[in-house]
Structure formats: structure tokens, C-alpha cells
Design a protein around this motif. Structure first.
Motif, PDB file in Angstrom:
ATOM      1  N   ILE A   1       0.948  -1.030  -0.043  1.00 16.80           N
ATOM      2  CA  ILE A   1       0.019   0.054  -0.027  1.00 16.80           C
ATOM      3  C   ILE A   1       0.828   1.240   0.030  1.00 16.80           C
ATOM      4  N   ILE A   2       1.934   1.282   0.731  1.00 17.22           N
ATOM      5  CA  ILE A   2       2.822   2.574   0.931  1.00 17.22           C
ATOM      6  C   ILE A   2       3.451   2.647  -0.334  1.00 17.22           C
ATOM      7  N   ASN A   3       3.719   1.717  -0.888  1.00 14.28           N
ATOM      8  CA  ASN A   3       4.686   2.055  -2.337  1.00 14.28           C
ATOM      9  C   ASN A   3       3.319   2.497  -3.462  1.00 14.28           C
ATOM     10  N   THR A   4       2.275   1.914  -3.315  1.00 14.41           N
ATOM     11  CA  THR A   4       1.202   2.517  -4.384  1.00 14.41           C
ATOM     12  C   THR A   4       0.967   4.053  -3.977  1.00 14.41           C
ATOM     13  N   LEU A   5       0.827   4.184  -2.835  1.00 16.33           N
ATOM     14  CA  LEU A   5       0.505   5.578  -2.399  1.00 16.33           C
ATOM     15  C   LEU A   5       1.667   6.446  -2.732  1.00 16.33           C
ATOM     16  N   LEU A   6       2.832   6.218  -2.762  1.00 18.27           N
ATOM     17  CA  LEU A   6       4.013   6.960  -2.795  1.00 18.27           C
ATOM     18  C   LEU A   6       3.988   7.220  -4.553  1.00 18.27           C
ATOM     19  N   LYS A   7       3.723   6.147  -5.184  1.00 18.76           N
ATOM     20  CA  LYS A   7       3.920   6.104  -6.768  1.00 18.76           C
ATOM     21  C   LYS A   7       2.858   7.140  -7.084  1.00 18.76           C
ATOM     22  N   LYS A  16      -0.726  21.845  -7.552  1.00 18.76           N
ATOM     23  CA  LYS A  16      -2.120  21.992  -8.040  1.00 18.76           C
ATOM     24  C   LYS A  16      -3.016  21.283  -6.853  1.00 18.76           C
ATOM     25  N   GLU A  17      -2.302  20.403  -6.216  1.00 18.12           N
ATOM     26  CA  GLU A  17      -2.818  19.605  -5.207  1.00 18.12           C
ATOM     27  C   GLU A  17      -2.245  19.434  -3.937  1.00 18.12           C
ATOM     28  N   PRO A  18      -1.785  20.487  -3.501  1.00 22.49           N
ATOM     29  CA  PRO A  18      -0.841  20.187  -2.082  1.00 22.49           C
ATOM     30  C   PRO A  18      -1.752  19.557  -0.783  1.00 22.49           C
ATOM     31  N   GLU A  19      -3.122  20.089  -0.678  1.00 22.31           N
ATOM     32  CA  GLU A  19      -3.788  19.547   0.368  1.00 22.31           C
ATOM     33  C   GLU A  19      -3.924  17.810   0.313  1.00 22.31           C
ATOM     34  N   PHE A  20      -4.211  17.511  -0.992  1.00 24.94           N
ATOM     35  CA  PHE A  20      -4.229  15.915  -1.316  1.00 24.94           C
ATOM     36  C   PHE A  20      -2.993  15.422  -0.777  1.00 24.94           C
ATOM     37  N   ILE A  21      -1.751  16.019  -1.217  1.00 31.29           N
ATOM     38  CA  ILE A  21      -0.624  15.495  -1.276  1.00 31.29           C
ATOM     39  C   ILE A  21      -0.216  15.296   0.592  1.00 31.29           C
ATOM     40  N   ILE A  22      -0.683  16.132   1.110  1.00 30.51           N
ATOM     41  CA  ILE A  22      -0.266  16.299   2.724  1.00 30.51           C
ATOM     42  C   ILE A  22      -1.320  15.076   3.161  1.00 30.51           C
ATOM     43  N   HIS A  23      -2.345  14.881   2.710  1.00 28.63           N
ATOM     44  CA  HIS A  23      -3.180  13.851   3.306  1.00 28.63           C
ATOM     45  C   HIS A  23      -2.726  12.506   2.886  1.00 28.63           C
ATOM     46  N   LEU A  24      -2.378  12.480   1.567  1.00 28.87           N
ATOM     47  CA  LEU A  24      -1.522  11.064   1.160  1.00 28.87           C
ATOM     48  C   LEU A  24      -0.330  10.747   2.004  1.00 28.87           C
ATOM     49  N   ALA A  25       0.656  11.800   2.228  1.00 32.39           N
ATOM     50  CA  ALA A  25       1.600  11.710   2.980  1.00 32.39           C
ATOM     51  C   ALA A  25       1.473  11.312   4.311  1.00 32.39           C
ATOM     52  N   ASP A  26       0.418  11.928   4.911  1.00 37.77           N
ATOM     53  CA  ASP A  26       0.283  11.725   6.506  1.00 37.77           C
ATOM     54  C   ASP A  26      -0.224  10.148   6.332  1.00 37.77           C
ATOM     55  N   SER A  27      -1.282   9.782   5.421  1.00 42.99           N
ATOM     56  CA  SER A  27      -1.495   8.177   5.566  1.00 42.99           C
ATOM     57  C   SER A  27      -0.270   7.322   5.374  1.00 42.99           C
ATOM     58  N   VAL A  28       0.843   7.547   4.506  1.00 44.92           N
ATOM     59  CA  VAL A  28       1.882   6.796   4.743  1.00 44.92           C
ATOM     60  C   VAL A  28       2.568   6.882   5.877  1.00 44.92           C
ATOM     61  N   LEU A  29       2.848   8.035   6.581  1.00 44.81           N
ATOM     62  CA  LEU A  29       3.470   8.099   7.685  1.00 44.81           C
ATOM     63  C   LEU A  29       2.727   7.543   9.015  1.00 44.81           C
ATOM     64  N   ASN A  30       1.408   7.233   8.772  1.00 45.59           N
ATOM     65  CA  ASN A  30       0.863   6.760   9.782  1.00 45.59           C
ATOM     66  C   ASN A  30       1.384   5.283   9.828  1.00 45.59           C
ATOM     67  N   PHE A  31       1.716   4.540   8.728  1.00 41.54           N
ATOM     68  CA  PHE A  31       2.409   3.310   8.708  1.00 41.54           C
ATOM     69  C   PHE A  31       3.805   3.085   8.938  1.00 41.54           C
ATOM     70  N   ASP A  32       4.605   4.227   8.615  1.00 43.60           N
ATOM     71  CA  ASP A  32       5.988   4.242   8.497  1.00 43.60           C
ATOM     72  C   ASP A  32       6.400   5.724   8.967  1.00 43.60           C
ATOM     73  N   ILE A  33       6.498   5.965  10.120  1.00 41.20           N
ATOM     74  CA  ILE A  33       6.880   7.142  10.671  1.00 41.20           C
ATOM     75  C   ILE A  33       7.957   7.814  10.250  1.00 41.20           C
ATOM     76  N   VAL A  34       9.007   7.152   9.577  1.00 41.77           N
ATOM     77  CA  VAL A  34      10.232   7.629   8.921  1.00 41.77           C
ATOM     78  C   VAL A  34      10.398   7.395   7.514  1.00 41.77           C
ATOM     79  N   ASN A  35       9.236   7.561   7.025  1.00 43.84           N
ATOM     80  CA  ASN A  35       9.431   7.193   5.367  1.00 43.84           C
ATOM     81  C   ASN A  35       9.703   8.577   4.809  1.00 43.84           C
ATOM     82  N   GLU A  36      10.975   8.649   4.204  1.00 44.62           N
ATOM     83  CA  GLU A  36      11.619   9.847   3.580  1.00 44.62           C
ATOM     84  C   GLU A  36      10.928  10.396   2.660  1.00 44.62           C
ATOM     85  N   GLU A  37      10.379   9.518   1.631  1.00 45.74           N
ATOM     86  CA  GLU A  37       9.472  10.329   0.461  1.00 45.74           C
ATOM     87  C   GLU A  37       8.275  10.628   0.903  1.00 45.74           C
ATOM     88  N   ALA A  38       7.487  10.180   1.998  1.00 42.57           N
ATOM     89  CA  ALA A  38       6.407  10.767   2.321  1.00 42.57           C
ATOM     90  C   ALA A  38       6.710  12.124   3.214  1.00 42.57           C
TER      91      ALA A  38
END
Length: 83
Positions: A1-7, A16-38
């Protein structure tokens, strides 16, 4: 899931979609708190929204968690993120 979200996150224009990116990154960081890409995606989105201090705070929070998790400093500075 993390790889799919990051891709997907990399396929969206952060300007154009900064708020969406923040929500997406937060979703990844909920699973991996030190995910560099997120963390980078979130910082970029916050920066483009004009929230420069919030982007810096996001980086600093990541940096502290990285040190606790790995017992070493994160090797990139906030300025290295090329925001």
C-alpha cells in the motif's frame, strides 16, 4: 500500500493539489513514521501552500523520529530537499 500511495503521490502535481499530497503523505507516515519520500512530499506541499515554517517543523519532527528509530542523524538537511 505504501509503495502504491507514494507512486501515486509522485504522479500528482504538488502545486495543484498540495492538500491532497499532505493527506496522502500523512497516510503513509501513519504506517511508516520515518518514510523519507512521504516526508519530502509533505514538506513540498506545505512549502507550496506558503507554510514554510510548517514544512520546516515537519522536517524537524521527521529528523527527531529518525534519530530515535535508527540511532543516527538523518543525512539530509531541510535545504537539501530542494523545496
Amino acid at each position: 500500500i505504501i509503495n502504491t500511495l507514494l507512486k501515486f503521490g509522485h504522479s500528482v502535481d504538488v502545486r495543484k493539489e498540495p492538500e491532497f499530497i499532505i493527506h496522502l503523505a500523512d497516510s503513509v507516515l501513519n504506517f511508516d513514521i520515518v518514510n523519507e519520500e512521504a516526508m519530502i512530499l509533505k514538506c513540498q506541499a506545505e512549502y507550496f501552500m506558503g507554510n514554510h515554517s510548517l514544512a520546516k517543523a515537519t522536517y524537524e519532527t521527521f529528523y527527531k523520529k529518525y534519530m530515535v528509530m535508527y540511532g543516527q542523524k538523518y543525512d539530509r538537511t531541510f535545504h537539501d530537499l530542494a523545496l
